[in-house]
Write a protein that holds these residues in place. Structure first.
Motif, PDB file in Angstrom:
ATOM      1  N   TRP A  20      31.980  13.318 -22.868  1.00  9.65           N
ATOM      2  CA  TRP A  20      31.062  13.801 -21.840  1.00  9.65           C
ATOM      3  C   TRP A  20      30.252  12.710 -21.141  1.00  9.65           C
ATOM      4  O   TRP A  20      30.014  12.821 -19.931  1.00  9.65           O
ATOM      5  CB  TRP A  20      30.192  14.947 -22.364  1.00  9.65           C
ATOM      6  N   PRO A  21      29.844  11.619 -21.848  1.00 10.59           N
ATOM      7  CA  PRO A  21      29.142  10.577 -21.087  1.00 10.59           C
ATOM      8  C   PRO A  21      30.024   9.960 -19.988  1.00 10.59           C
ATOM      9  O   PRO A  21      29.538   9.633 -18.900  1.00 10.59           O
ATOM     10  CB  PRO A  21      28.766   9.543 -22.159  1.00 10.59           C
ATOM     11  N   ALA A  22      31.314   9.840 -20.276  1.00 13.13           N
ATOM     12  CA  ALA A  22      32.223   9.305 -19.258  1.00 13.13           C
ATOM     13  C   ALA A  22      32.351  10.282 -18.084  1.00 13.13           C
ATOM     14  O   ALA A  22      32.436   9.879 -16.915  1.00 13.13           O
ATOM     15  CB  ALA A  22      33.600   9.029 -19.878  1.00 13.13           C
ATOM     16  N   ALA A  23      32.342  11.568 -18.392  1.00 10.57           N
ATOM     17  CA  ALA A  23      32.430  12.579 -17.335  1.00 10.57           C
ATOM     18  C   ALA A  23      31.179  12.552 -16.459  1.00 10.57           C
ATOM     19  O   ALA A  23      31.252  12.634 -15.222  1.00 10.57           O
ATOM     20  CB  ALA A  23      32.628  13.963 -17.957  1.00 10.57           C
ATOM     21  N   ILE A  24      30.006  12.431 -17.093  1.00 12.26           N
ATOM     22  CA  ILE A  24      28.754  12.358 -16.318  1.00 12.26           C
ATOM     23  C   ILE A  24      28.726  11.062 -15.503  1.00 12.26           C
ATOM     24  O   ILE A  24      28.256  11.039 -14.356  1.00 12.26           O
ATOM     25  CB  ILE A  24      27.519  12.420 -17.258  1.00 12.26           C
ATOM     26  N   THR A  25      29.248   9.992 -16.083  1.00 15.46           N
ATOM     27  CA  THR A  25      29.298   8.722 -15.351  1.00 15.46           C
ATOM     28  C   THR A  25      30.163   8.846 -14.098  1.00 15.46           C
ATOM     29  O   THR A  25      29.826   8.295 -13.040  1.00 15.46           O
ATOM     30  CB  THR A  25      29.827   7.599 -16.270  1.00 15.46           C
ATOM     31  N   ALA A  26      31.257   9.602 -14.194  1.00 13.57           N
ATOM     32  CA  ALA A  26      32.094   9.820 -13.010  1.00 13.57           C
ATOM     33  C   ALA A  26      31.301  10.531 -11.912  1.00 13.57           C
ATOM     34  O   ALA A  26      31.441  10.224 -10.725  1.00 13.57           O
ATOM     35  CB  ALA A  26      33.334  10.625 -13.390  1.00 13.57           C
ATOM     36  N   ALA A  27      30.450  11.479 -12.322  1.00 11.57           N
ATOM     37  CA  ALA A  27      29.605  12.173 -11.333  1.00 11.57           C
ATOM     38  C   ALA A  27      28.562  11.212 -10.767  1.00 11.57           C
ATOM     39  O   ALA A  27      28.305  11.206  -9.551  1.00 11.57           O
ATOM     40  CB  ALA A  27      28.932  13.389 -11.978  1.00 11.57           C
ATOM     41  N   GLY A  28      27.977  10.382 -11.646  1.00 15.36           N
ATOM     42  CA  GLY A  28      26.997   9.400 -11.173  1.00 15.36           C
ATOM     43  C   GLY A  28      27.627   8.414 -10.201  1.00 15.36           C
ATOM     44  O   GLY A  28      27.032   8.073  -9.168  1.00 15.36           O
ATOM     45  N   ASP A  29      28.851   7.989 -10.514  1.00 18.34           N
ATOM     46  CA  ASP A  29      29.549   7.051  -9.622  1.00 18.34           C
ATOM     47  C   ASP A  29      29.745   7.666  -8.242  1.00 18.34           C
ATOM     48  O   ASP A  29      29.641   6.979  -7.222  1.00 18.34           O
ATOM     49  CB  ASP A  29      30.921   6.685 -10.212  1.00 18.34           C
ATOM     50  N   ALA A  37      22.232   8.002  -4.711  1.00 10.84           N
ATOM     51  CA  ALA A  37      21.467   7.514  -5.861  1.00 10.84           C
ATOM     52  C   ALA A  37      21.984   6.140  -6.270  1.00 10.84           C
ATOM     53  O   ALA A  37      23.057   5.712  -5.837  1.00 10.84           O
ATOM     54  CB  ALA A  37      21.586   8.487  -7.030  1.00 10.84           C
ATOM     55  N   THR A  38      21.203   5.487  -7.118  1.00 13.09           N
ATOM     56  CA  THR A  38      21.663   4.234  -7.715  1.00 13.09           C
ATOM     57  C   THR A  38      22.176   4.529  -9.126  1.00 13.09           C
ATOM     58  O   THR A  38      21.992   5.633  -9.654  1.00 13.09           O
ATOM     59  CB  THR A  38      20.532   3.187  -7.802  1.00 13.09           C
ATOM     60  N   SER A  39      22.795   3.523  -9.748  1.00 12.07           N
ATOM     61  CA  SER A  39      23.404   3.761 -11.061  1.00 12.07           C
ATOM     62  C   SER A  39      22.349   4.076 -12.132  1.00 12.07           C
ATOM     63  O   SER A  39      22.674   4.645 -13.172  1.00 12.07           O
ATOM     64  CB  SER A  39      24.258   2.567 -11.475  1.00 12.07           C
ATOM     65  N   ALA A  40      21.100   3.732 -11.875  1.00 10.70           N
ATOM     66  CA  ALA A  40      20.045   4.084 -12.839  1.00 10.70           C
ATOM     67  C   ALA A  40      19.955   5.606 -12.990  1.00 10.70           C
ATOM     68  O   ALA A  40      19.616   6.122 -14.067  1.00 10.70           O
ATOM     69  CB  ALA A  40      18.701   3.504 -12.378  1.00 10.70           C
ATOM     70  N   TYR A  41      20.252   6.333 -11.907  1.00  7.77           N
ATOM     71  CA  TYR A  41      20.206   7.798 -11.961  1.00  7.77           C
ATOM     72  C   TYR A  41      21.278   8.331 -12.916  1.00  7.77           C
ATOM     73  O   TYR A  41      21.059   9.309 -13.625  1.00  7.77           O
ATOM     74  CB  TYR A  41      20.374   8.382 -10.556  1.00  7.77           C
ATOM     75  N   THR A  42      22.438   7.678 -12.929  1.00 10.03           N
ATOM     76  CA  THR A  42      23.508   8.079 -13.853  1.00 10.03           C
ATOM     77  C   THR A  42      23.001   8.049 -15.292  1.00 10.03           C
ATOM     78  O   THR A  42      23.215   8.985 -16.071  1.00 10.03           O
ATOM     79  CB  THR A  42      24.710   7.128 -13.711  1.00 10.03           C
ATOM     80  N   GLU A  43      22.318   6.948 -15.628  1.00  4.89           N
ATOM     81  CA  GLU A  43      21.786   6.812 -16.989  1.00  4.89           C
ATOM     82  C   GLU A  43      20.777   7.913 -17.290  1.00  4.89           C
ATOM     83  O   GLU A  43      20.717   8.422 -18.415  1.00  4.89           O
ATOM     84  CB  GLU A  43      21.134   5.434 -17.163  1.00  4.89           C
ATOM     85  N   ARG A  44      19.986   8.283 -16.294  1.00  3.06           N
ATOM     86  CA  ARG A  44      18.988   9.335 -16.533  1.00  3.06           C
ATOM     87  C   ARG A  44      19.652  10.707 -16.695  1.00  3.06           C
ATOM     88  O   ARG A  44      19.159  11.548 -17.455  1.00  3.06           O
ATOM     89  CB  ARG A  44      17.947   9.351 -15.402  1.00  3.06           C
ATOM     90  N   MET A  45      20.760  10.948 -15.993  1.00  4.60           N
ATOM     91  CA  MET A  45      21.472  12.226 -16.188  1.00  4.60           C
ATOM     92  C   MET A  45      22.024  12.313 -17.606  1.00  4.60           C
ATOM     93  O   MET A  45      21.999  13.378 -18.231  1.00  4.60           O
ATOM     94  CB  MET A  45      22.609  12.373 -15.171  1.00  4.60           C
ATOM     95  N   ILE A  46      22.528  11.184 -18.116  1.00  3.35           N
ATOM     96  CA  ILE A  46      23.041  11.162 -19.488  1.00  3.35           C
ATOM     97  C   ILE A  46      21.894  11.367 -20.478  1.00  3.35           C
ATOM     98  O   ILE A  46      22.023  12.111 -21.463  1.00  3.35           O
ATOM     99  CB  ILE A  46      23.790   9.829 -19.747  1.00  3.35           C
ATOM    100  N   ALA A  47      20.747  10.752 -20.186  1.00  4.49           N
ATOM    101  CA  ALA A  47      19.597  10.853 -21.094  1.00  4.49           C
ATOM    102  C   ALA A  47      19.103  12.301 -21.218  1.00  4.49           C
ATOM    103  O   ALA A  47      18.663  12.718 -22.290  1.00  4.49           O
ATOM    104  CB  ALA A  47      18.466   9.941 -20.600  1.00  4.49           C
ATOM    105  N   VAL A  48      19.182  13.077 -20.129  1.00  5.39           N
ATOM    106  CA  VAL A  48      18.759  14.483 -20.173  1.00  5.39           C
ATOM    107  C   VAL A  48      19.583  15.237 -21.219  1.00  5.39           C
ATOM    108  O   VAL A  48      19.050  16.017 -22.019  1.00  5.39           O
ATOM    109  CB  VAL A  48      18.914  15.147 -18.781  1.00  5.39           C
ATOM    110  N   ILE A  49      20.892  14.979 -21.228  1.00 10.14           N
ATOM    111  CA  ILE A  49      21.763  15.697 -22.167  1.00 10.14           C
ATOM    112  C   ILE A  49      21.532  15.194 -23.601  1.00 10.14           C
ATOM    113  O   ILE A  49      21.517  15.981 -24.545  1.00 10.14           O
ATOM    114  CB  ILE A  49      23.242  15.532 -21.751  1.00 10.14           C
TER     115      ILE A  49
END
Lengths: 147, 91
Positions: A20-29, A37-49
């Motif tokens: 799932w982190p890879a899947a969320i990263t694909a959405a962040g990308d 957004a910037t890639s920092a937002y990707t990390e924050r989406m993962i942190a929520v989960i």
């Protein structure tokens, strides 16, 4: 407020993700690619989960990736990622996930109307499987274009 | 009557649940306010609420409450919301 524009570069068809982190990263990308957004937002989406669990899997097969507004959100944005192989997020009812909708909002207050539009799209129970089987970004765009 | 919808961060998923809960209440012809909140704010928000709607993943985060806690599996399924709200509010 209508849904934010869903540009073709915010859509990824058939992404490969091992977990799932890879899947969320694909959405962040996709949000980074479209300029939302910037890639920092990707990390924050993962942190929520990581903090709250897989509650973002809000319907069978569908995850709504998002985090709070922040400096890493450049503009309101939407992205859609379909997965080549469904991925388990750990949700007792709605796993596995094959479609991820990513959401970036600049302010908490004014996003309600646009979420209502998102609800209109997905209140049609056939939409998730239609998106999961999409073969072109143009098709995905058309699904979100009508509401 | 007050209904609280809760998600981890109080926007996005809870907003979707709020929109569809309002649609379900309209269908049931029940007059209620629906407030979205996050895990940190649920205790205050739900102090005077009859019902808390949330995900199975977040039930344990609610803690002690007098409100009925209802788990919603599919946030887009207004029929599920109607059926569960009818049971909780009808009695």
């Amino acid at each position: 407020m209508p849904l934010p524009h869903l540009p073709l570069n915010a859509i990824t068809i058939g992404a490969h993700a091992d977990d799932w982190p890879a899947a969320i990263t694909a959405a962040g990308d996709a949000l980074v690619r479209s300029g939302a957004a910037t890639s920092a937002y990707t990390e924050r989406m993962i942190a929520v989960i990581r903090e709250f669990g897989a509650y973002i899997v809000i319907a069978p097969g569908l995850a709504l990736a998002h985090a709070r507004p922040g400096a890493d959100v450049l503009t309101d944005g939407l992205c859609v990622v379909t997965l080549a192989e469904p991925v388990a997020f750990g949700h007792p009812h709605n796993d596995p996930v094959s479609v991820i909708v990513g959401l970036a909002v600049t302010g908490a207050d004014d996003h309600l109307q646009f979420v209502a539009e998102l609800a209109n799209v997905f209140n049609d129970p056939k939409v998730i499987s239609a998106l999961a089987g999409a073969t072109t970004a143009e098709f995905v765009q058309s699904v979100f274009g009508r509401s | 009557m007050k209904i609280v919808v809760m998600c981890g961060i109080g926007l996005g998923t809870s907003a979707i649940l709020k929109v569809n809960a309002e649609r379900a209440l309209e269908r049931l012809d029940i007059d209620a306010s629906v407030q979205a909140t996050d895990v940190a704010g649920v205790r205050a928000a739900a102090a005077d609420a009859q019902v808390i709607l949330t995900s199975s993943e977040l039930v344990n985060a609610i803690g002690k409450t007098n409100a009925d806690v209802i788990v919603i599996n599919n946030y887009f399924d207004v029929d599920e919301l109607v059926a569960k709200l009818e049971v909780a509010l009808g009695s």
